[in-house]
Structures are given as C-alpha cells and as structure tokens.
Design a protein around this motif. Structure first.
Motif, PDB file in Angstrom:
ATOM      1  N   ALA A 446       0.829  -1.205   0.000  1.00 35.45           N
ATOM      2  CA  ALA A 446       0.000   0.000   0.000  1.00 35.45           C
ATOM      3  C   ALA A 446       0.866   1.258   0.000  1.00 35.45           C
ATOM      4  O   ALA A 446       0.460   2.300  -0.524  1.00 35.45           O
ATOM      5  CB  ALA A 446      -0.924   0.001   1.222  1.00 35.45           C
ATOM      6  N   LEU A 447       2.064   1.166   0.594  1.00 41.88           N
ATOM      7  CA  LEU A 447       2.904   2.340   0.804  1.00 41.88           C
ATOM      8  C   LEU A 447       4.241   2.200   0.087  1.00 41.88           C
ATOM      9  O   LEU A 447       4.631   1.101  -0.320  1.00 41.88           O
ATOM     10  CB  LEU A 447       3.163   2.536   2.304  1.00 41.88           C
ATOM     11  N   ARG A 448       4.947   3.298  -0.047  1.00 40.50           N
ATOM     12  CA  ARG A 448       6.316   3.287  -0.566  1.00 40.50           C
ATOM     13  C   ARG A 448       7.328   3.215   0.573  1.00 40.50           C
ATOM     14  O   ARG A 448       8.314   2.501   0.475  1.00 40.50           O
ATOM     15  CB  ARG A 448       6.577   4.548  -1.403  1.00 40.50           C
ATOM     16  N   GLU A 449       7.088   3.972   1.651  1.00 37.20           N
ATOM     17  CA  GLU A 449       8.044   4.082   2.749  1.00 37.20           C
ATOM     18  C   GLU A 449       7.676   3.164   3.902  1.00 37.20           C
ATOM     19  O   GLU A 449       6.558   2.651   3.982  1.00 37.20           O
ATOM     20  CB  GLU A 449       8.091   5.536   3.248  1.00 37.20           C
ATOM     21  N   GLY A 450       8.629   2.961   4.811  1.00 34.29           N
ATOM     22  CA  GLY A 450       8.379   2.184   6.015  1.00 34.29           C
ATOM     23  C   GLY A 450       8.699   0.708   5.831  1.00 34.29           C
ATOM     24  O   GLY A 450       8.984   0.253   4.720  1.00 34.29           O
ATOM     25  N   PRO A 451       8.674  -0.045   6.922  1.00 35.15           N
ATOM     26  CA  PRO A 451       9.059  -1.465   6.865  1.00 35.15           C
ATOM     27  C   PRO A 451       8.147  -2.299   5.972  1.00 35.15           C
ATOM     28  O   PRO A 451       8.561  -3.348   5.477  1.00 35.15           O
ATOM     29  CB  PRO A 451       8.967  -1.919   8.329  1.00 35.15           C
ATOM     30  N   TYR A 452       6.898  -1.860   5.762  1.00 32.17           N
ATOM     31  CA  TYR A 452       5.971  -2.600   4.915  1.00 32.17           C
ATOM     32  C   TYR A 452       5.769  -1.913   3.562  1.00 32.17           C
ATOM     33  O   TYR A 452       4.842  -2.239   2.826  1.00 32.17           O
ATOM     34  CB  TYR A 452       4.620  -2.762   5.628  1.00 32.17           C
ATOM     35  N   GLY A 453       6.642  -0.972   3.242  1.00 29.68           N
ATOM     36  CA  GLY A 453       6.541  -0.243   1.989  1.00 29.68           C
ATOM     37  C   GLY A 453       7.402  -0.849   0.905  1.00 29.68           C
ATOM     38  O   GLY A 453       8.285  -1.683   1.157  1.00 29.68           O
ATOM     39  N   VAL A 454       7.181  -0.430  -0.315  1.00 31.66           N
ATOM     40  CA  VAL A 454       7.851  -0.989  -1.490  1.00 31.66           C
ATOM     41  C   VAL A 454       9.371  -0.898  -1.393  1.00 31.66           C
ATOM     42  O   VAL A 454      10.091  -1.868  -1.697  1.00 31.66           O
ATOM     43  CB  VAL A 454       7.345  -0.277  -2.765  1.00 31.66           C
TER      44      VAL A 454
END
Length: 613
Positions: A446-454
């Motif tokens: 769902a996201l680009r940034e962060g631990p679950y981002g692309v």
C-alpha cells in the motif's frame, strides 16, 4: 478572519510552502491583504495537489481546524467566506478568465474548471442526442451471431454494451476482472466494421500506460481469433494499441498535444482501456480531440483506484455508489431489436448519460465458488468484517489471510515465499520464459516508505535472494534485476509502468542489457545507463499494479491505518490475482480501510447526472 487560523495551518504543515506562496500571490494580485482569499486559494492549491478537482467550501466552512486540540479555531462560516472572496478581482464566475473560478460553493483553479467544463459539455452532447442511424437488421443479425442467447432469464450485459456502443457516440463499459471487457470490445469492433460495409473504418486503441496498452493489444489479438465473423472482418480489427500520450502526440516538455479540438484525431472509433487510471486533464484533452462524429468507448473498472493525478473521472461518469436503470425509450428499443429485456431498475423518462453506461456483472474468472470474487464483492459493499471472515475460512483456497508479522519478523516470514516464487525466473535462460515466470508472482504494497513499503520490501527481497545465492550483486545492476520505469521517455519509447528485466547480452554475456517485451517472443535490449527514472520491482505499489494481473499476489498491508489505505486500494490489490491471493495485515486496519472510500471533490458527477451544484 483571525490571523491565528493561517498561523495554525502553517505550523501544522497542513498547507505546503507551494500552497502558501499561491495564496500570497492571489492576495498580491487582488491588491492587498485578504486573509479569506489567502486561505481559500491556499486550500484550493492543496486540494488540487491531493487529487481533487476543486475545493468544496461547504465541506470545510464553519468546521474546526485540523489538529486543533483546543477546539477554539474554526474555518470561516460559509456565507461570510463566499461574500469575501466573491469581491476579489482574482475570483471569477463560470466562464470568466480569472485565476480562480467560483461555481456555487466550489472553488477551482481556472485550468481545472476549464478541463471539467469542456469534458462535461462534450459528454452531455454525446449522450443527450438521438441514436446514431445504423442498419438495424444487420445489427440484429450481428448481435444474435456474436452473442447467442444462453439464459433467457438473465440480461446479457455484454450484448447490451455492444448494442449501446453501436448506437451511441459515447459508451462506458465497466466491469471487474474476468467480466470480458476487451472480449466484448472485439465483438463491438466486428459489429462496427460490418456496419461500415466496404468503407474503411479508422479505429484507435489506447490506454494510459505502455503496460496497459500492451495488455490491450494482446487481449484484442487473442479475442478476435475466436469471433464468429468473416475472415475479412477479423483482419480489419486492429491489434496495435498506443498510450494516450502517443495517440494524441504530446509536444515534448509541454502540457499540449498535437491533436485537439482544432486538429482532431483521424479516427472513427476511439477505444480507451483502463479508463479508471485516466486523470481529468488527460480525458478532457482526449474528448476534445475525438471528432464529433466519432464514437468514444471507455473500458474500466469503476471500483478500482482512481488516477494518481487529479480526479476520479470514471467513477464520476458512472456515478459510483449509486445504481441506475435505463430510460424507457432505451429499454423498449433494445427489446424491439433483440427480443430480450433488460433487468428492472429505476427508469428515467429522458434519455441521458444513464443510457451510455453499462456495468458487466458476470465474472467468468471469479464465479460463485471463488474466494477472490466473494471477498472482492464484500469489499465493494463496504463489509470489511465479512471480507476478513471469508479469507480466514478454509473453504476458499484461492484467497487467504495471514496476521501481519512484526517488522523484525518479515525476513523470516517472507524467505520461503521469495525463494520459492522467484527462483524459477532467476534460473531461466530464455527471455520469454524469464518474463513468463517472473510475472507469475508479485508482492503488492500500500505504501512506498516504512518497513511494509515498497522500498524496504524490495531491499529485503534482494537481501534474501543474495544470501540464497540466486543473485550476485556487486553493484546496482545484476542479472535478473527487474525494474519498473517511473517516467515517460518518448525518445526510447519507454513509458511509466513498463517493466523490464536485466539479462546478459546474448552476444556478449559480460554486458548487461535491460529487456523489454515487444511481444511474447520479441524484446528490446537497452543499456542500463540509458534508462529513464526507474526502480527495482520485486514488489510494487498497488497503484503501480493497475493494468496488471499475476497468477499469485501477496498483498502486504501496513501495521497502522493511513489515509491512502482505502476500499478501492484493497479491492484493486486483491483483484490483481488470477489464481491465488494472500493478504497479510491486521484485522482492525483492514476493516477501517474498507470503511474508507476515495472521495475527490469535483462537479463533474453532479453536472452529468443532473444534480444541483
């Protein structure tokens, strides 16, 4: 207006530096300090950047300011706010050439008011007139031949779409994955070519991205082979599709196109796939460039994510969230020609846009027993609890739920999936086999940034593959590196959304080239240093996945609720999977996302559907 309001919004970073400068510019052009104007202009700039077409003053007027813990600061009341900005020389009424346009309680930047106005006028002209004159006996014979009656109790919506496309200058065919949109269009083109007789029919096929255009080409090529029509008609159905920018012939480094209202497209029929991805500005320019006598047919899924740019145009045109029937005249004419009836629905006495919008309701990919289909339908009606429950049931092996691992547990949780899904393409030697295996699986975020981002997930995947010896990475480029183009390059013919894979040059294995497919077995080879902006794409955002399909999808949701996480995003991510989908997330975050819809302020929906502004 209290100065504290402006100071608060600036301190909270609610409005950006660009918004602030625009507000100050409007003040200067208007002749001096005007806090109500400054605030309205800055918010109009902010809303446009966030994908809205306009600022609905009534939606914020009189309400508390965001993040005001004290609750003492409020936006101006609507009446006094409108009175203050109407007096300004930079705010015009509809039709006046001013930097800002106030229509009712909607405040537009002039350019976006103009885009919306021109598109609305064109669509109203295309949907408000009489049906086109066609050879009705020939049309009836063609409809019966191409759409044989299977169940007399069910409306064949593909047949309704074909009937509409032949008789109307404008038609929208909306439907989820597997409902046969492009297959229907191939039949529509056959009907139109039959109507043209011996005359040459100029047909343009287009999509918003190079990837979507390539998929449209493949779908038309595959569909036309099985059509029940003459070889001459099949041969006349075009197979080449282009991006909208290439179709309209964009001038380099300019917002303008060679084809416009003064220099229309040389086309009798224009078909646009993946229309949900098309922003207001581009669709307005396209509509202006389509000759008045030509047909314009839009294909898309009104429930998918809207464009990353301004507007949710397909949703506005379809009036997403509301069910509509057809006019009595349309129903009677369809029954008279085909002998079939359209399912009941709210009727209208006057033919209008409702007679040009067709929703394909039967999915040939996701039937009643499909978990992907069942979950996506629950999502579309906003039932997050039901959707989550379905994913946890063992009765739907094609879609599964998994509780989201903590960030420090992601590597361990992903390791088996990554090696299992990507090992095959990394060991392949033939480019066609490499692409086929790579496109079987994708991680969507769902996201680009962060631990679950692309960005983080792509680094994690590379780390896993390197440790397992599946890639050898000494620098940014290595055999097997998949990349996603993120900007258009007209010189190279590469466009935002194109996917390539880095492979050894067949004549010099020490040299790497990025391969881009032209067809299933043909590829272009481009040196890495010549590429426009790009990024690694083991994982991609759901936004970037639009127009793509994969056998298996892993949809990775963040561990907390964020505004970008919406019903449309979840639906789009899940429906990218053809055979199996895994959703990793937290139940409360998932359900909150399903309850949140994309809402983009515009006047297009109200104008087209006859509501007061």
């Amino acid at each position: 207006m209290k100065k504290e309001i402006l100071d608060h919004l600036i301190q909270m970073d609610f409005i950006s530096g660009l918004d602030i400068q625009f507000g100050r510019l409007m003040e200067r052009l208007a002749g001096g300090e005007a806090p109500e104007l400054f605030l309205a202009a800055a918010l109009a700039s902010k809303y446009q950047r966030e994908g809205h077409i306009c600022l609905g003053l009534s939606s914020v007027a009189g309400k508390p300011l965001p993040d005001d813990g004290v609750g003492a600061l409020f936006y101006p009341e609507l009446k006094e706010w409108l009175e203050a900005i109407r007096k300004s020389s930079v705010v015009g009424r509809p039709g006046e050439y001013r930097p800002l346009v106030l229509e009712g309680t909607r405040l537009y930047l002039y350019r976006y008011w103009d885009y919306e106005k021109k598109l609305a006028d064109i669509l109203k002209r295309r949907t408000g007139g009489a049906d086109l004159k066609v050879n009705l006996p020939l049309l009836k014979e063609g409809l019966d031949r191409l759409f044989p009656l299977n169940d007399p109790k069910e409306t064949d919506w593909q047949k309704v779409a074909a009937y509409t496309s032949v008789l109307k200058k404008f038609c929208v065919i909306s439907g989820g994955p597997g409902t046969g949109k492009t297959f229907t269009v191939a039949k529509i083109l056959a009907l139109l070519l039959e109507q043209a007789g011996g005359e040459r029919l100029k047909i343009a096929l287009a999509a918003p991205t190079g990837k979507a255009a390539a998929r449209l080409q493949d779908a038309i090529k595959s569909a036309k082979g099985g059509l029940n029509c003459t070889p001459q008609i099949k041969a006349a159905i075009p197979e080449e599709a282009s991006t909208l920018h290439r179709l309209l012939k964009k001038f380099p480094d300019s917002p303008y196109f060679r084809h416009d209202a003064q220099n229309p497209l040389p086309a009798d029929v224009v078909v646009v796939d993946e229309a949900s991805m098309v922003a207001l500005a581009l669709l307005s320019k396209l509509a202006q460039a389509v000759p008045p006598a030509a047909r314009l047919i839009l294909l898309g899924d009104k429930d998918q994510l809207a464009s990353v740019e301004s507007g949710a145009v397909l949703g506005d045109i379809c009036d997403t969230g509301n069910e509509h029937g057809y006019s009595r005249r349309f129903r009677e004419a369809y029954h008279q020609l085909t002998g079939e009836r359209i399912e009941a629905g709210a009727e209208s006495e006057k033919p209008d846009i409702r007679d040009s919008v067709v929703q394909l309701k039967k999915s040939f990919r996701f039937g009643a027993s499909s978990g992907i289909g069942t979950v996506s339908r629950a999502i579309n009606v906003g039932d997050g609890a039901r959707a989550a429950a379905f994913m946890k049931e063992e009765g739907y092996p094609d879609i599964q739920w998994r509780d989201l691992p903590r960030p420090d547990g992601l590597l361990r949780a992903l390791k088996g999936r990554i090696t299992g899904e990507f090992a095959g393409y990394l060991k392949a030697t033939d480019p066609a086999e490499t692409f086929s295996l790579f496109n079987r699986f994708r991680i969507l975020c769902a996201l680009r940034e962060g631990p679950y981002g692309v960005l983080g997930i792509n680094r994690l995947v590379e780390s896993i593959l390197r440790k397992e010896g599946l890639i050898r990475r000494d620098g940014p480029w290595y055999p097997g590196r998949p990349i996603l183009i993120t900007t258009n390059d007209y010189t190279l013919g590469l466009f935002n959304g194109d996917v390539g894979i880095t492979l050894p040059h067949p004549e010099d294995p020490k040299q790497l080239r990025v391969f881009f497919p032209i067809s299933e077995k043909e590829f272009r080879r481009i040196p890495p240093l010549r590429l426009p902006a790009h990024e690694t794409v083991f994982a991609m955002t759901v936004h970037k996945s639009q127009g793509s399909e994969f056998n298996h999808v892993l949809l990775l949701l963040p561990d907390r609720s964020v505004p970008v996480l919406t019903r449309e995003l979840i639906y789009t991510g899940i429906t990218r999977g053809k055979e199996k989908v895994e959703v990793w997330g937290r139940k409360e975050v998932f359900q909150e996302a399903i309850s949140r819809r994309i809402e983009r302020a515009s006047g297009l929906r109200d104008v087209l559907w006859g509501r007061d502004l």
